[in-house]
Design a protein around this motif. Structure first.
Motif, PDB file in Angstrom:
ATOM      1  N   SER A   1       0.827  -1.207   0.000  1.00 35.93           N
ATOM      2  CA  SER A   1       0.000   0.000   0.000  1.00 35.93           C
ATOM      3  C   SER A   1       0.859   1.254   0.000  1.00 35.93           C
ATOM      4  O   SER A   1       0.545   2.238  -0.678  1.00 35.93           O
ATOM      5  N   ILE A   2       1.939   1.227   0.759  1.00 39.61           N
ATOM      6  CA  ILE A   2       2.844   2.382   0.826  1.00 39.61           C
ATOM      7  C   ILE A   2       3.498   2.617  -0.531  1.00 39.61           C
ATOM      8  O   ILE A   2       3.549   3.747  -1.027  1.00 39.61           O
ATOM      9  N   LEU A   3       3.999   1.549  -1.142  1.00 43.23           N
ATOM     10  CA  LEU A   3       4.647   1.667  -2.447  1.00 43.23           C
ATOM     11  C   LEU A   3       3.655   2.113  -3.517  1.00 43.23           C
ATOM     12  O   LEU A   3       3.985   2.915  -4.405  1.00 43.23           O
ATOM     13  N   LEU A   4       2.417   1.601  -3.445  1.00 41.92           N
ATOM     14  CA  LEU A   4       1.395   1.962  -4.414  1.00 41.92           C
ATOM     15  C   LEU A   4       1.057   3.447  -4.310  1.00 41.92           C
ATOM     16  O   LEU A   4       0.960   4.153  -5.324  1.00 41.92           O
ATOM     17  N   ALA A   5       0.912   3.931  -3.087  1.00 42.97           N
ATOM     18  CA  ALA A   5       0.605   5.354  -2.882  1.00 42.97           C
ATOM     19  C   ALA A   5       1.724   6.232  -3.421  1.00 42.97           C
ATOM     20  O   ALA A   5       1.467   7.247  -4.085  1.00 42.97           O
ATOM     21  N   ALA A   6       2.970   5.841  -3.156  1.00 44.35           N
ATOM     22  CA  ALA A   6       4.113   6.622  -3.615  1.00 44.35           C
ATOM     23  C   ALA A   6       4.196   6.644  -5.138  1.00 44.35           C
ATOM     24  O   ALA A   6       4.435   7.698  -5.747  1.00 44.35           O
ATOM     25  N   ALA A   7       3.996   5.476  -5.762  1.00 43.02           N
ATOM     26  CA  ALA A   7       4.108   5.382  -7.219  1.00 43.02           C
ATOM     27  C   ALA A   7       3.013   6.183  -7.915  1.00 43.02           C
ATOM     28  O   ALA A   7       3.276   6.953  -8.858  1.00 43.02           O
ATOM     29  N   VAL A   8       1.781   6.032  -7.452  1.00 46.01           N
ATOM     30  CA  VAL A   8       0.662   6.734  -8.077  1.00 46.01           C
ATOM     31  C   VAL A   8       0.813   8.245  -7.922  1.00 46.01           C
ATOM     32  O   VAL A   8       0.615   9.009  -8.881  1.00 46.01           O
TER      33      VAL A   8
ATOM     34  N   GLY B   1       6.721  36.283 -13.341  1.00 48.67           N
ATOM     35  CA  GLY B   1       5.848  35.686 -14.342  1.00 48.67           C
ATOM     36  C   GLY B   1       5.936  34.186 -14.447  1.00 48.67           C
ATOM     37  O   GLY B   1       5.179  33.571 -15.212  1.00 48.67           O
ATOM     38  N   THR B   2       6.827  33.538 -13.679  1.00 49.04           N
ATOM     39  CA  THR B   2       6.884  32.072 -13.682  1.00 49.04           C
ATOM     40  C   THR B   2       5.560  31.523 -13.146  1.00 49.04           C
ATOM     41  O   THR B   2       5.047  32.021 -12.133  1.00 49.04           O
ATOM     42  N   PRO B   3       4.981  30.522 -13.799  1.00 50.83           N
ATOM     43  CA  PRO B   3       3.712  29.961 -13.306  1.00 50.83           C
ATOM     44  C   PRO B   3       3.812  29.551 -11.842  1.00 50.83           C
ATOM     45  O   PRO B   3       4.860  29.083 -11.385  1.00 50.83           O
ATOM     46  N   THR B   4       2.734  29.732 -11.113  1.00 48.30           N
ATOM     47  CA  THR B   4       2.709  29.389  -9.703  1.00 48.30           C
ATOM     48  C   THR B   4       1.509  28.484  -9.413  1.00 48.30           C
ATOM     49  O   THR B   4       0.834  28.016 -10.325  1.00 48.30           O
ATOM     50  N   MET B   5       1.266  28.232  -8.150  1.00 43.87           N
ATOM     51  CA  MET B   5       0.200  27.335  -7.683  1.00 43.87           C
ATOM     52  C   MET B   5       0.435  25.891  -8.103  1.00 43.87           C
ATOM     53  O   MET B   5      -0.511  25.103  -8.250  1.00 43.87           O
ATOM     54  N   GLY B   6       1.707  25.519  -8.295  1.00 43.75           N
ATOM     55  CA  GLY B   6       2.028  24.131  -8.614  1.00 43.75           C
ATOM     56  C   GLY B   6       1.721  23.185  -7.471  1.00 43.75           C
ATOM     57  O   GLY B   6       1.631  21.971  -7.668  1.00 43.75           O
ATOM     58  N   GLY B   7       1.532  23.733  -6.271  1.00 44.50           N
ATOM     59  CA  GLY B   7       1.179  22.893  -5.126  1.00 44.50           C
ATOM     60  C   GLY B   7      -0.146  22.176  -5.310  1.00 44.50           C
ATOM     61  O   GLY B   7      -0.420  21.183  -4.620  1.00 44.50           O
ATOM     62  N   ILE B   8      -0.969  22.668  -6.232  1.00 44.62           N
ATOM     63  CA  ILE B   8      -2.218  21.964  -6.549  1.00 44.62           C
ATOM     64  C   ILE B   8      -1.903  20.538  -6.979  1.00 44.62           C
ATOM     65  O   ILE B   8      -2.599  19.584  -6.603  1.00 44.62           O
ATOM     66  N   ALA B   9      -0.849  20.385  -7.783  1.00 42.21           N
ATOM     67  CA  ALA B   9      -0.459  19.060  -8.262  1.00 42.21           C
ATOM     68  C   ALA B   9       0.068  18.198  -7.119  1.00 42.21           C
ATOM     69  O   ALA B   9      -0.199  16.994  -7.064  1.00 42.21           O
ATOM     70  N   ILE B  10       0.827  18.802  -6.195  1.00 44.56           N
ATOM     71  CA  ILE B  10       1.383  18.030  -5.070  1.00 44.56           C
ATOM     72  C   ILE B  10       0.259  17.477  -4.209  1.00 44.56           C
ATOM     73  O   ILE B  10       0.190  16.268  -3.940  1.00 44.56           O
ATOM     74  N   VAL B  11      -0.622  18.360  -3.754  1.00 46.78           N
ATOM     75  CA  VAL B  11      -1.701  17.942  -2.851  1.00 46.78           C
ATOM     76  C   VAL B  11      -2.684  17.022  -3.576  1.00 46.78           C
ATOM     77  O   VAL B  11      -3.116  15.999  -3.030  1.00 46.78           O
ATOM     78  N   GLY B  12      -3.020  17.371  -4.808  1.00 43.21           N
ATOM     79  CA  GLY B  12      -3.944  16.536  -5.570  1.00 43.21           C
ATOM     80  C   GLY B  12      -3.390  15.151  -5.839  1.00 43.21           C
ATOM     81  O   GLY B  12      -4.102  14.141  -5.705  1.00 43.21           O
ATOM     82  N   ALA B  13      -2.113  15.081  -6.204  1.00 46.09           N
ATOM     83  CA  ALA B  13      -1.485  13.785  -6.466  1.00 46.09           C
ATOM     84  C   ALA B  13      -1.379  12.960  -5.188  1.00 46.09           C
ATOM     85  O   ALA B  13      -1.582  11.742  -5.204  1.00 46.09           O
ATOM     86  N   ALA B  14      -1.065  13.614  -4.072  1.00 45.49           N
ATOM     87  CA  ALA B  14      -0.977  12.907  -2.795  1.00 45.49           C
ATOM     88  C   ALA B  14      -2.330  12.328  -2.401  1.00 45.49           C
ATOM     89  O   ALA B  14      -2.423  11.190  -1.935  1.00 45.49           O
TER      90      ALA B  14
ATOM     91  N   VAL C   1       7.650   7.898   6.528  1.00 44.38           N
ATOM     92  CA  VAL C   1       7.336   6.596   5.938  1.00 44.38           C
ATOM     93  C   VAL C   1       8.063   5.502   6.722  1.00 44.38           C
ATOM     94  O   VAL C   1       7.470   4.470   7.090  1.00 44.38           O
ATOM     95  N   ILE C   2       9.344   5.726   6.987  1.00 40.74           N
ATOM     96  CA  ILE C   2      10.142   4.736   7.733  1.00 40.74           C
ATOM     97  C   ILE C   2       9.578   4.539   9.134  1.00 40.74           C
ATOM     98  O   ILE C   2       9.386   3.400   9.607  1.00 40.74           O
TER      99      ILE C   2
ATOM    100  N   ALA D   1       2.143   9.564   4.327  1.00 40.48           N
ATOM    101  CA  ALA D   1       3.483  10.145   4.156  1.00 40.48           C
ATOM    102  C   ALA D   1       4.057   9.791   2.792  1.00 40.48           C
ATOM    103  O   ALA D   1       4.672  10.642   2.118  1.00 40.48           O
ATOM    104  N   ALA D   2       3.876   8.550   2.358  1.00 41.33           N
ATOM    105  CA  ALA D   2       4.408   8.115   1.064  1.00 41.33           C
ATOM    106  C   ALA D   2       3.733   8.863  -0.082  1.00 41.33           C
ATOM    107  O   ALA D   2       4.380   9.209  -1.077  1.00 41.33           O
ATOM    108  N   ALA D   3       2.432   9.109   0.056  1.00 41.19           N
ATOM    109  CA  ALA D   3       1.704   9.829  -0.988  1.00 41.19           C
ATOM    110  C   ALA D   3       2.243  11.249  -1.131  1.00 41.19           C
ATOM    111  O   ALA D   3       2.423  11.749  -2.254  1.00 41.19           O
TER     112      ALA D   3
END
Length: 348
Positions: free
Chosen positions: A3-10, A51-64, A197-198, A223-225
């Motif tokens: 489950s931990i590995l699956l969460a991390a990979a996805v 002007g560099t795009p921002t709000m990339g944290g959407i991807a971090i939280v959404g992916a997790a 994770v450890i 944590a892995a996600a």
């Protein structure tokens, strides 16, 4: 472990492609991060990043979140109440960050009209989340290093809520302060999540030694996600950054780290797992203290947070980032070592 590995990979894959999609989305609309210049006491040497795009944290939280959900598709792995409360807290903090990011982009200024109010709202929310953990789960109400049973001080419920609330609020703000150089916040957070994770997996495999930790496997998946989310995002955020995480990512990551510290009964070890964040936030506090005590005439650092000080001293940005990563790695290694040493003593 699966489950931990699956969460991390996805979460890694989702963050990698999700971040790329966000870069395209914001670039096509001409929406990017405003940078404070010299007239606003900001890092003038970073104006090229305007002007560099921002709000990339959407991807971090959404992916997790996606990685965490997919891991629960496996049979006999129910959703833990504790983790769901943590997710409510993370998503709330991220929403506050998103609102502030949106105002900054809309007003084209790095100090949106919302930043002071956001500070008070997140503080109240932190105490609310701490209270919810107490009434909704069997979380141990102690201030501890590695385990509540021996290396912890049990305190009254209302004091623990205050303690936990301060941990959540301080960590979210500390990660936010750290997010000033390409990849610095994401890279250091990745190490912290890896440590949890450890710890979570060791507690899960040896539950009888840590009876006060609730649902350690789900904490490990959580944590892995987030580790996977940071890893995929870092591909695009490493110097020179194609996108910034913004407050939406920094506040969400900070809340997640704080929740893991509290739920694994390692609230004092977070000083090591978030050593860079402590150093960054501490430099701001020291700078402000010296400035006020001197009658607003002197500063200890050339600029705070401290990563800007080293840039102005003459270190290239990549040098500051890598050296700070090394400090984070050493501190995280020490923290994991402390936990494993205690674990080994229990196993004898």
């Amino acid at each position: 472990m699966i489950s931990i590995l699956l969460a991390a990979a996805v979460s890694t894959i989702a963050s990698l492609f999700g971040t790329r999609a966000l870069i395209t989305f914001f670039s096509n609309r001409g929406q990017g991060q405003p940078i404070l210049g010299k007239e606003d006491l900001g890092p003038d040497h970073h104006m090229a990043k305007q002007g560099t795009p921002t709000m990339g944290g959407i991807a971090i939280v959404g992916a997790a979140l996606l990685g965490w959900l997919v891991a629960h598709v496996r049979p006999d792995f129910p959703f833990a109440t504790q983790s769901m409360i943590m997710w409510v807290g993370v998503l709330f903090m991220s929403a506050m960050g998103f609102l502030d990011d949106f105002i900054k982009v809309l007003k084209r200024h790095n100090r949106g009209i919302f930043w002071k109010q956001k500070n008070y709202i997140t503080m109240l929310a932190s105490f609310g989340m701490a209270w919810w953990l107490v009434v909704g789960t069997g979380i141990s109400e102690t201030i501890s290093v590695t385990r509540a049973e021996e290396f912890g001080v049990e305190i009254p419920t209302f004091l623990w809520i205050l303690w936990a609330g301060v941990i959540i609020w301080a960590t979210t703000n500390a990660v936010n302060v750290t997010d000033g150089l390409d990849g610095l916040a994401a890279g250091s957070a990745l190490m912290g999540f890896g440590a949890y994770v450890i710890i979570s997996y060791l507690v899960f495999r040896n539950g009888s030694l840590y009876p006060s930790v609730v649902n350690p496997l789900d904490l490990g998946v959580f944590a892995a996600a987030f580790a996977g989310g940071c890893l995929g995002f870092l591909w695009w955020n490493a110097a020179p950054a194609r996108i910034f995480m913004g407050d939406v990512g920094a506040l969400g990551i900070g809340a997640a780290l704080a929740f893991l510290a509290l739920t694994t009964n390692t609230s004092l070890l977070i000083l090591l797992f978030c050593a860079i964040n402590v150093m960054e936030a501490g430099s701001v506090a020291i700078q402000m203290g010296v400035f006020k005590l001197s009658g607003r005439t002197r500063r200890l650092f050339r600029m705070s947070p401290i990563h800007h000080h080293f840039e102005l001293v003459g270190w290239p940005e990549t040098t500051v980032i890598i050296r700070f990563w090394l400090i984070a790695a050493i501190a995280t290694g020490v923290g994991v070592g402390v936990f494993i040493a205690d674990f080994s003593s229990l196993s004898l």
